[in-house]
Structures are given as C-alpha cells and as structure tokens.
Design an enzyme around this catalytic site. Structure first.
Site, PDB file in Angstrom:
ATOM      1  N   CYS A 356       0.823  -1.228   0.000  1.00 46.13           N
ATOM      2  CA  CYS A 356       0.000   0.000   0.000  1.00 46.13           C
ATOM      3  C   CYS A 356       0.850   1.269   0.000  1.00 46.13           C
ATOM      4  CB  CYS A 356      -0.888   0.050   1.237  1.00 46.13           C
ATOM      5  SG  CYS A 356      -1.831  -1.425   1.559  1.00 46.13           S
TER       6      CYS A 356
HETATM    7  O1  KQY Z   1      -4.259  -0.308   2.457  1.00 41.25           O
HETATM    8  C1  KQY Z   1      -4.188   0.672   1.787  1.00 41.25           C
HETATM    9  N1  KQY Z   1      -4.004   0.583   0.497  1.00 41.25           N
HETATM   10  C2  KQY Z   1      -4.363   2.015   2.348  1.00 41.25           C
HETATM   11  C3  KQY Z   1      -4.774   2.040   3.708  1.00 41.25           C
HETATM   12  C4  KQY Z   1      -5.163   3.423   4.086  1.00 41.25           C
HETATM   13  C5  KQY Z   1      -5.335   3.611   5.494  1.00 41.25           C
HETATM   14  C6  KQY Z   1      -5.580   5.030   5.860  1.00 41.25           C
HETATM   15  N2  KQY Z   1      -5.613   5.190   7.243  1.00 41.25           N
END
Ligand code: KQY
Length: 363
Positions: A356
């Site tokens: 992420c």
């Molecule tokens: O897992 C993701 N791709 C992003 C997570 C975002 C979390 C924001 N607090």
C-alpha cells in the site's frame, strides 16, 4: 505534460503485471499524527527500512511535504531520491498513478479520482485534495502523459493484474457505496477495460477481515505470474477470516483467466490476530472525521501485502511463527527473487502495509 482525452485501450496501452521490470518505485513519507502514532516517528523508521530495501533492487523516490523534507533527507539513505510532494497521507499505491505501457515500450499514467477510500460516505479522512493531485505531479516529474479518469473513483490497492488481460478485485471494494455508486458492475468492468486494457475481471467477494479500505484485493490476493496467485489463508474455522478466504478460494479455483487458464492458487497463512495496544492507541491524535485507532481493534494483517521489486520481494513480518512459513512460501513462489522481510507493525497500525505504501513505475 499532456493530459490526454483518449483512453489507454484506444491508444493500445495496458497495465503490466507488478512482476514485470520496473524503472523504479515511489513512496510518500508518513507524518499525519491522526493516523501515525507519535507524530509518525516509529512509522518513518520503518518506511526508511522499506525504501532502503527496495533501493537494493531498483531506484526509489520518496515524496515528502515541505515541513518534513529535511528530516526525510536526513533519515533516508543517499541512494534514495527525495522530492517535495504535498499529500494528505502516505498511501501512494492508492493516490499515485497506475502506469500503463504500449507495445513500443512507452509508459503513461492513469490518474484515478481519489476520495480517501469512500469520500463522505465512509472515507477515512477529510480533506483528500492533495492526495488527488499526487498522480498528476508524479506524471509531471517523470514526464509521462496522463489519462485523468474524471469521475471514476479507484485506488491502486483495489486492483491487481496479470499483464495478460486479467484483473483481480473484490466486490466489497469496487461495488462499495463510497466509490462509484451510480455505476453497475458491468459499467465498472467497462471502465477497467478502457483504462487498463484488461479483458476479464475475476471478482473476489471480500478482502481481509476488518480491512478499513473496504477490502482491497492487495491485502488478500496477488498475482505471482500469469495463471498463479497467492491467497491469504487460515485453517482456523473459528476465525472470521476463514469464511472469507474459503469463499475466495472457491471462486479462484473455479475461475479461468483471460487466456483461458485454470489458476494455481497458493495459500499464504495469515499471522495470529494482531490487536492495537492501549499504548499504541494513545499515541494517535483523535481528530473528528478521521478513523479512530482503538485499543483492542484487530488490524488487517496479511503477508500478501508485499512489493515485487526487480529481483526481490519486500514483504512484511509480524513477529509471528508464521513469518518463517511466509518466507518459505514466498521463496518457492518467486525462486529467482531474494525475499526481504521487514517488521511492519508500524505500517499496519496506519491501516495498510508495504504494498500500500509503494507504487511501481514500469520500464
Ligand atoms: O491499504 C491501503 N491501500 C491504504 C490504507 C489506508 C489507510 C488510511 N488510514
């Protein structure tokens, strides 16, 4: 650089698989105190480890706010390029461009609309205007032409592709109320085909239990190579994760991809439930409109959330007996890549993991 009014499909572009060669990797620096505990300091140390690990395999650029620029330069190794890049938080997988490529090797960026994982319906913070500009700015820095998918909300973590016409996603995310509620499943498939050059969507049902992104696919399933996927798994039938993983397993083992191949599905165990401690919860600023971090809440921990670099896999570990199992499975799945595990609890506390916080740029 040019904003194009055509679409990638009409211009002969497709999204490559993550396992195809990269020109480099993008990361954004964490600092917001209502998401990262203790003003982001513990998370910054882990982001440095991730950036340094990926930099062993390919060039890394870290985008950082003006306020944190000197600190980031000081903490990151010299091999990492640091550029000033405003953002609302550090999830470049989701707000950065999805790069597409044509048969001659030209690379362009797709700039999706970003609304912080659900906008005013169930988004995770407000505002998100800086995040929504990140894809455009990265395309400018890299001198890549850009397709703006105006009015179509999507995050890069909600899609995986095999580069040969197949896209993997979840119903939980792409059909969620907070993204594109006015579009039908078929209309969403059509958008994905237009912007990514794919021919078939394999719809999983749900993502990892308690995932605040409405079940991004990149936390539960990823593509090893065309025809082969890894799926987050547990044998513990009393864990709510079991039914989710089993349903997805059944879908995948019955599916064929865009080329008509049956899929090899490799099970990757999840660690034991990871819960937020009272101390960790206390370190996060409470802000109205931002998802709170409550002690005892279960985090969406999964070994699937790793980054495929040129010649390496940079993967999370959780100080769990399954870390070694995950290492072994990843090494078998990617025999030609070095497996580097990084203790990633501090990233997980922010709501995601290594995949992420990274975004590959194809050669
Ligand atoms: O897992 C993701 N791709 C992003 C997570 C975002 C979390 C924001 N607090």
């Amino acid at each position: 650089m040019l904003r194009l009014d055509t679409t990638p499909r009409s211009d002969g572009f497709r999204m490559p698989g993550e396992f195809e060669p990269h020109a480099g990797c993008w990361i954004l620096w964490p600092e917001r105190p209502d998401n990262w505990r203790l003003g982001g300091k513990p998370a910054q140390a882990v982001f440095v480890e991730v950036a340094a690990a990926i930099a062993r395999f390919e060039p890394v650029t870290v985008g950082v706010s003006a306020a944190q620029y000197d600190n980031a330069v000081n903490l990151l190794p010299d091999s990492v390029r640091v550029v000033e890049l405003s953002n609302n938080d550090s999830w470049v997988r989701d707000c950065g461009p999805t790069f597409v490529k044509d048969a001659r090797g030209e690379v362009r960026g797709v700039d999706w609309e970003f609304n912080a994982w659900g906008g005013l319906f169930d988004g995770l913070y407000f505002p998100w205007d800086r995040d929504d500009e990140v894809a455009r700015k990265i395309c400018e820095i890299e001198r890549k032409k850009r397709y703006r998918a105006e009015g179509f909300v999507l995050e890069g973590g909600s899609i995986h592709t095999d580069g040969e016409g197949t896209l993997y996603t979840t119903e939980e995310c792409l059909l969620s109320e907070g993204r594109n509620p006015e579009l039908t499943r078929e209309e969403i498939e059509e958008k994905l085909a237009e912007y990514l050059g794919i021919e078939k969507v394999i719809w999983l049902k749900q993502g990892i239990y308690n995932d605040e992104t409405n079940g991004h696919v990149d936390n539960i399933c990823c593509v090893v190579k065309p025809g082969c996927v890894l799926l987050a798994w547990t044998d513990d039938e009393s864990d709510p994760q079991y039914a989710i993983s089993k349903e997805n397993y059944d879908i995948l083992t019955r599916a064929t991809d865009a080329r008509g191949r049956a899929l090899q599905v490799i099970k990757l165990p999840v660690p034991k439930p990871v819960l937020i401690t009272a101390e960790e919860s206390k370190g996060v600023d409470a802000v109205d409109g931002t998802l709170p971090r409550n002690a005892g809440d279960r985090l969406a921990a999964s070994y699937v959330n790793f980054y495929i670099a040129n010649g390496g896999i940079v993967a999370p570990s959780f100080n769990d007996p399954a870390d070694a199992v995950a290492h072994e499975i990843l090494q078998q799945a990617f025999p030609d890549r070095a497996i580097v595990q990084i203790p990633a609890r501090e990233i997980l506390l922010g709501g995601g993991n290594i995949h992420c916080i990274t975004q590959q740029q194809p050669v």
